[in-house]
Design a protein around this motif. Structure first.
Motif, PDB file in Angstrom:
ATOM      1  N   ALA A 163       0.820  -1.142  -0.375  1.00  0.00           N
ATOM      2  CA  ALA A 163       0.142  -0.019  -0.144  1.00  0.00           C
ATOM      3  C   ALA A 163       0.697   1.039   0.361  1.00  0.00           C
ATOM      4  CB  ALA A 163      -0.583   0.036   1.203  1.00  0.00           C
ATOM      5  N   ASP A 164       2.158   1.231   0.690  1.00  0.00           N
ATOM      6  CA  ASP A 164       2.965   2.817   0.228  1.00  0.00           C
ATOM      7  C   ASP A 164       4.202   1.973   0.341  1.00  0.00           C
ATOM      8  OD1 ASP A 164       4.043   4.908   1.238  1.00  0.00           O
ATOM      9  OD2 ASP A 164       4.120   4.867   3.012  1.00  0.00           O
ATOM     10  N   PRO A 165       4.456   1.530  -0.463  1.00  0.00           N
ATOM     11  CA  PRO A 165       6.097   1.067  -1.515  1.00  0.00           C
ATOM     12  C   PRO A 165       7.187   2.367  -1.127  1.00  0.00           C
ATOM     13  CG  PRO A 165       4.563   1.972  -3.437  1.00  0.00           C
ATOM     14  CD  PRO A 165       3.815   2.220  -2.007  1.00  0.00           C
ATOM     15  N   HIS A 166       7.193   2.927  -0.621  1.00  0.00           N
ATOM     16  CA  HIS A 166       7.620   4.528  -0.531  1.00  0.00           C
ATOM     17  C   HIS A 166       8.751   4.298   0.377  1.00  0.00           C
ATOM     18  CE1 HIS A 166       6.180   5.900  -4.254  1.00  0.00           C
ATOM     19  NE2 HIS A 166       5.352   5.860  -4.034  1.00  0.00           N
ATOM     20  N   ASN A 167       8.378   3.462   1.512  1.00  0.00           N
ATOM     21  CA  ASN A 167       8.939   3.515   2.926  1.00  0.00           C
ATOM     22  C   ASN A 167      10.121   2.177   3.234  1.00  0.00           C
ATOM     23  OD1 ASN A 167      10.154   3.462   5.572  1.00  0.00           O
ATOM     24  ND2 ASN A 167       7.755   3.900   6.464  1.00  0.00           N
ATOM     25  N   HIS A 168      11.419   2.492   2.126  1.00  0.00           N
ATOM     26  CA  HIS A 168      12.173   1.638   1.794  1.00  0.00           C
ATOM     27  C   HIS A 168      12.967   1.350   2.792  1.00  0.00           C
ATOM     28  CE1 HIS A 168      11.875   2.954  -1.877  1.00  0.00           C
ATOM     29  NE2 HIS A 168      12.601   4.036  -1.675  1.00  0.00           N
ATOM     30  N   LEU A 169      13.003   1.684   4.479  1.00  0.00           N
ATOM     31  CA  LEU A 169      13.364   1.184   5.729  1.00  0.00           C
ATOM     32  C   LEU A 169      12.445   0.005   5.899  1.00  0.00           C
ATOM     33  CD1 LEU A 169      14.297   3.858   7.998  1.00  0.00           C
ATOM     34  CD2 LEU A 169      15.783   2.144   6.821  1.00  0.00           C
ATOM     35  N   ALA A 170      10.656  -0.193   5.948  1.00  0.00           N
ATOM     36  CA  ALA A 170      10.104  -0.801   6.107  1.00  0.00           C
ATOM     37  C   ALA A 170       9.704  -2.023   4.857  1.00  0.00           C
ATOM     38  CB  ALA A 170       8.716  -0.267   5.895  1.00  0.00           C
ATOM     39  N   ASN A 171       9.895  -1.639   3.563  1.00  0.00           N
ATOM     40  CA  ASN A 171      10.462  -2.658   2.844  1.00  0.00           C
ATOM     41  C   ASN A 171      11.256  -3.715   3.323  1.00  0.00           C
ATOM     42  OD1 ASN A 171       8.065  -1.488   1.361  1.00  0.00           O
ATOM     43  ND2 ASN A 171       9.348  -0.324  -0.095  1.00  0.00           N
ATOM     44  N   GLY A 172      12.559  -2.932   3.529  1.00  0.00           N
ATOM     45  CA  GLY A 172      14.347  -3.921   4.302  1.00  0.00           C
ATOM     46  C   GLY A 172      12.980  -4.544   4.657  1.00  0.00           C
ATOM     47  N   ALA A 173      12.810  -4.292   5.955  1.00  0.00           N
ATOM     48  CA  ALA A 173      12.748  -5.330   7.252  1.00  0.00           C
ATOM     49  C   ALA A 173      11.863  -6.655   6.261  1.00  0.00           C
ATOM     50  CB  ALA A 173      11.484  -4.219   8.292  1.00  0.00           C
ATOM     51  N   VAL A 174      10.756  -5.890   6.447  1.00  0.00           N
ATOM     52  CA  VAL A 174      10.023  -7.200   5.602  1.00  0.00           C
ATOM     53  C   VAL A 174      11.015  -8.399   4.539  1.00  0.00           C
ATOM     54  CG1 VAL A 174       8.848  -8.549   3.506  1.00  0.00           C
ATOM     55  CG2 VAL A 174       8.173  -6.310   4.452  1.00  0.00           C
TER      56      VAL A 174
END
Length: 114
Positions: free
Chosen positions: A54-65
């Motif tokens: 839903a919010d692909p711009h948060n790269h730190l949260a993406n990396g957390a996944v």
């Protein structure tokens, strides 16, 4: 949603720390406690992945996944050892915890950045 997920992962991490301490003392918990630890972690990973879509711009949260997925792979290996009643290898426990804590840190930073 990120603060709620961060809290969920922190609770799961505390449960994992408890499992590790009891295992180190030679008092392994029933298999269902490990299953609950993994199930709540998996729920958190799925919810975080949905948030990231839903919010692909948060790269730190993406990396957390991604890092949580590595932790989950280690968790599956530990589950296999526990299911066969073998002693958990300390190296795998350490890597599993290290990946999970790194992912929690990334998630926390992603929330603060958000």
């Amino acid at each position: 949603m990120l603060p709620g997920l961060l809290i969920l992962f922190l609770v799961v991490a505390l449960g994992g720390a408890g499992l590790a301490v009891l295992e180190a003392r030679g008092r392994a918990l029933p298999l269902r406690v490990s299953v609950l630890h993994g199930a709540f972690a998996l729920l958190g990973i799925v919810l975080l992945a949905r948030q990231d879509i839903a919010d692909p711009h948060n790269h730190l949260a993406n990396g957390a996944v991604l890092v949580f997925m590595f932790a989950a792979a280690g968790g599956l290996l530990l589950f296999a050892f526990r299911a066969t009643r073998q002693k958990l290898p300390l190296a795998v426990v350490t890597l599993h915890a290290g990946f999970a804590l790194t992912a929690i840190l990334l998630l926390g930073l992603g929330w603060l950045k958000g």
